[in-house]
Each structure stands twice: as C-alpha cells, then as structure tokens.
Scaffold this motif. Sequence first.
Motif, PDB file in Angstrom:
ATOM      1  N   PRO A   1      -8.791  -3.299  -0.824  1.00 18.85           N
ATOM      2  CA  PRO A   1      -8.507  -1.842  -0.245  1.00 18.85           C
ATOM      3  C   PRO A   1      -8.028  -1.260   0.547  1.00 18.85           C
ATOM      4  O   PRO A   1      -8.886  -1.815   1.513  1.00 18.85           O
ATOM      5  N   SER A   2      -6.710  -0.508   0.334  1.00 19.57           N
ATOM      6  CA  SER A   2      -5.603  -0.429   2.090  1.00 19.57           C
ATOM      7  C   SER A   2      -5.856   0.900   2.260  1.00 19.57           C
ATOM      8  O   SER A   2      -5.595   1.873   1.365  1.00 19.57           O
ATOM      9  N   ASN A   3      -5.482   1.307   3.063  1.00 18.42           N
ATOM     10  CA  ASN A   3      -4.109   2.664   3.265  1.00 18.42           C
ATOM     11  C   ASN A   3      -3.602   2.849   4.497  1.00 18.42           C
ATOM     12  O   ASN A   3      -3.960   1.939   5.149  1.00 18.42           O
TER      13      ASN A   3
ATOM     14  N   SER B   1     -14.518   2.484  -7.304  1.00 23.27           N
ATOM     15  CA  SER B   1     -13.377   1.718  -7.612  1.00 23.27           C
ATOM     16  C   SER B   1     -12.763   0.221  -7.416  1.00 23.27           C
ATOM     17  O   SER B   1     -11.948  -0.901  -7.819  1.00 23.27           O
ATOM     18  N   GLY B   2     -14.299   0.213  -6.113  1.00 22.37           N
ATOM     19  CA  GLY B   2     -13.301  -1.716  -6.264  1.00 22.37           C
ATOM     20  C   GLY B   2     -14.135  -2.260  -7.371  1.00 22.37           C
ATOM     21  O   GLY B   2     -13.507  -3.713  -7.324  1.00 22.37           O
TER      22      GLY B   2
ATOM     23  N   TRP C   1      -7.953   3.445  -2.665  1.00 16.04           N
ATOM     24  CA  TRP C   1      -8.731   3.905  -2.947  1.00 16.04           C
ATOM     25  C   TRP C   1      -9.364   5.400  -4.206  1.00 16.04           C
ATOM     26  O   TRP C   1      -8.326   4.748  -4.995  1.00 16.04           O
TER      27      TRP C   1
ATOM     28  N   GLY D   1     -14.013   0.404   6.267  1.00 15.64           N
ATOM     29  CA  GLY D   1     -12.497   0.425   6.459  1.00 15.64           C
ATOM     30  C   GLY D   1     -12.969  -0.744   7.813  1.00 15.64           C
ATOM     31  O   GLY D   1     -13.563  -0.242   8.775  1.00 15.64           O
TER      32      GLY D   1
ATOM     33  N   GLU E   1     -10.043  -2.546   3.618  1.00 20.93           N
ATOM     34  CA  GLU E   1     -11.338  -1.972   3.195  1.00 20.93           C
ATOM     35  C   GLU E   1     -12.677  -3.384   2.571  1.00 20.93           C
ATOM     36  O   GLU E   1     -11.956  -3.988   2.037  1.00 20.93           O
TER      37      GLU E   1
ATOM     38  N   ARG F   1     -16.086   4.500  -3.497  1.00 22.91           N
ATOM     39  CA  ARG F   1     -14.924   3.929  -3.083  1.00 22.91           C
ATOM     40  C   ARG F   1     -15.429   1.651  -3.902  1.00 22.91           C
ATOM     41  O   ARG F   1     -15.411   1.547  -4.062  1.00 22.91           O
TER      42      ARG F   1
ATOM     43  N   THR G   1       1.747  -1.428   0.175  1.00 19.88           N
ATOM     44  CA  THR G   1      -0.362  -0.438   0.304  1.00 19.88           C
ATOM     45  C   THR G   1       0.525   1.487  -0.094  1.00 19.88           C
ATOM     46  O   THR G   1       0.642   2.356  -0.515  1.00 19.88           O
TER      47      THR G   1
ATOM     48  N   TYR H   1     -20.612  -1.372   3.366  1.00 19.44           N
ATOM     49  CA  TYR H   1     -19.072  -0.903   3.193  1.00 19.44           C
ATOM     50  C   TYR H   1     -18.077   0.042   4.389  1.00 19.44           C
ATOM     51  O   TYR H   1     -19.164   1.073   3.851  1.00 19.44           O
TER      52      TYR H   1
ATOM     53  N   TRP I   1     -17.658   9.436   0.124  1.00 22.47           N
ATOM     54  CA  TRP I   1     -16.632   8.236  -0.352  1.00 22.47           C
ATOM     55  C   TRP I   1     -17.064   7.097  -0.165  1.00 22.47           C
ATOM     56  O   TRP I   1     -16.274   6.469  -1.424  1.00 22.47           O
TER      57      TRP I   1
END
Length: 416
Positions: A303-305, A194-195, A375, A264, A141, A191, A122, A262, A187
Amino acid sequence: MVVLVSACGGTGGGAASAPKNFSYLSVTENTTVRTALTTLSKGACTSANEALPLKVETVPQASLDQKLQLLAGQNALPVQFAAGNAPALTSKLYKAGQVADLEKQLKSLGVYDQLEPGAVSTIKALYGGKLAVLPYEYNIEGIFYNKKIFAANGLSEPQTWDELVAAAAKLQAKGVQAFSASGQQGWPITRLVSGYLYRSLGPDALKDVADGKAKLTDPQYVQAAQAVADLGKKGYFGKGVGSIDYDTAMNQFLSGKAAMFYMGSWALANIADAKQDKVGADNVGFMPFPAVTGGKGSIGQYPSNVGLGITLGAKTFDSKTGAWVSCIAKNYGSTALKDQGAISGFKVNSSVTDANAVTSQVRSTISDSKQNVLWFEALFSTKATTVSQTNAASLVNGTMSAQQFMQTVQDALNAQ
C-alpha cells in the motif's frame, strides 16, 4: 492572488504568457518540499533558478481546493502547485487542460526514468491512469515490529495472515500486546481491512467497488472486515483502542509496549529520533502485509501514497519550466533524503548515508517495488471516508459487526 496572476502572466482569456517566476503554491503545513526546492535553487538548480526564479506562496491546506478553483477560473494557476486534497479536483483540472501532461513532458526532457516505478504506479492508480502529479513524497506501508520481542518469543516474520494471527496469540499468552493502533484516527485499522482485501482479492479489490463491479457488503469483502474484527475480539490491540490517538499509538510501539505497528514509512522519522524511540532503531524491523492463503494478491504489492501531490500548470510549462523540472527530477530525491530524511518517489542519485538499517530496508523496498496498491478510503467520497474512519474502532471493539461496518460504509458510498 495578485502576485500569482502576475507571476503566471494569466490573461484570463486564452493561453498564458511565459512565466516570469517558478511560482510555487504550497500548503502551509508542508515545509519539506519548499525547503528542498530552496536548497536546490541555491545549489544544483542555480542556473534554472537564475533563468526562472523560485517564488513560493503558501495557503492553509484546508483552503487549498477553493484557492485552486479560483485561480483556475481566472486562468492564473501558478507554474507549480500543491494538487487538490481530493484526486478528483486534479483530474478535473487535467481534463480541462489546466494541468500538464507530466509523463509526456518528463519523457521529452529525458528524465522520466528518474521516477521510481512504484511511485508512478501509485499516482496512476489515483489519477485514472495519468501521471498527474510528481512524487515529492512517497510512502509505503507495512508492519513495523520489535525484533527484541520477536526473538524473545521465538517468532520470525509472519509470511501469511494465519502466521500473523498465531504470532499475536503467542504474544498475548505471554502478556505482550500484539498490536498498537489508533482507534481515534480510525485509518490505521481500516488499512488492515484493505490489506486483507488486496491479498485475498487482488490489487483491483477496491477499484472494483469504486467502479460498481463489487460492493463492500459482498461476502468476500465482509470476510476481510471480520478477520480484522477478530483481532480486536481477542484483545490483540490492547485495552481502550478507541480512545488512543496517533501519538499515543506511536509511543506504545516505540516504548516497547506493543510488538507490532501497522504504519507508513513516514514513521521512519520517529524511529530515527532517539528521544522518541526507546526501543532503538536497530531493534525495529519492517515487513509487508502478509499473504492470505489462496489469495490473488502478492506480498510484494505494498500500500502506498504520494502525500499531497504537486503538479504543474499546462499553460506555463515552457523551456525554462522544463529546465527546473529536469533538475528537480535528477536532484530532489538526494536533497530531501540527505537534508531532511524524507523519502520521495524520485531516484537518489548521490551517496546518502541512511539513519539506520530499517530506513535502508524501506528505501530498497521502494526501489524494488513495481506495482503498488492504495489504501481503504483512497477512492471513497469524503463522506464515506469519514464514516469508515469514525466507525473503525467500533469494528474492533465489538460494538459493530463486520457486516454492519461494511454496510454503513457502502451506504455512504451509495449516497455520493
């Protein structure tokens, strides 16, 4: 600022002298990291702290970028500091030789293996292939779901987008709201877009947009927005999604008024709080964003942060700093999880009892994850991010078509 210059030994004209403190510039809003570091300074990292005492200064997050640029210009960056709000600032400092090469340093210290591979993936995706920050926070997420509602309606975890849509339709027919989402935040909806993109086009879907190899207005990209718009058109987000804020959306799910959410892994703290979670943590499951039939992405790419990343100055990274970093790498993961229930990108090296089964599941998923994705707005400009999130509700309530939404965001990207 005077304290920081003194602590870092900044000379204003070359290499900094050896630091006198393990000075750490934190954002006021984040108490988790400085609390854990303070605990370590009195425990596992006592010897490192005696050699280089921890010294914390805070600044409001809104003022962070300006503060960092000022200190960098004076050659007075602290030993450790919260990275810029936008990855671009940290990358700029890295290229200017102000930020330490953390991969090189951690490998030299023999503690690079203390980072979770998914967290490294990431960070490198955010910072042009460089390990520019440390993962004091690490979130993945996916979709939290109400096990009771699923069981009552004969549903199992959807593995594909088509199965997810079919499950939502079945719930809708039974008078159950399928999804909770905050249209006010925007968001949580983008997301989903984007997913779908990552599952249909693969992990480079949005990097290709950032690199100019693709546009959000390309048919396959618009298709992703359309898939999410269709969820809204069928009423699966319930009524008035555009006016629902983050806390309300969280409450809808935790009070059993919606079957899926949905979000995180930071939501685990809410799920573990019995005052908030009326459903009961044992009745909450977690699943990855489903596969898109025929798509190039993998269901195992979460998806991650890493939250607001934290990095170290290049000019003050000496042996005493190294001792601190080595101790952090080995002990931070356990300390943050045990004391605050916070999941980081450092490995947990001591036995910690998880608050509930879903927390254990997420931790296991993080450990097993090898390649993650970002994301929707991760590589966008500030303007494009704002445009995307403020128009998300319009995408799902039908006041803006999928084509119009993607065109509006692409126009903002073109203007950067």
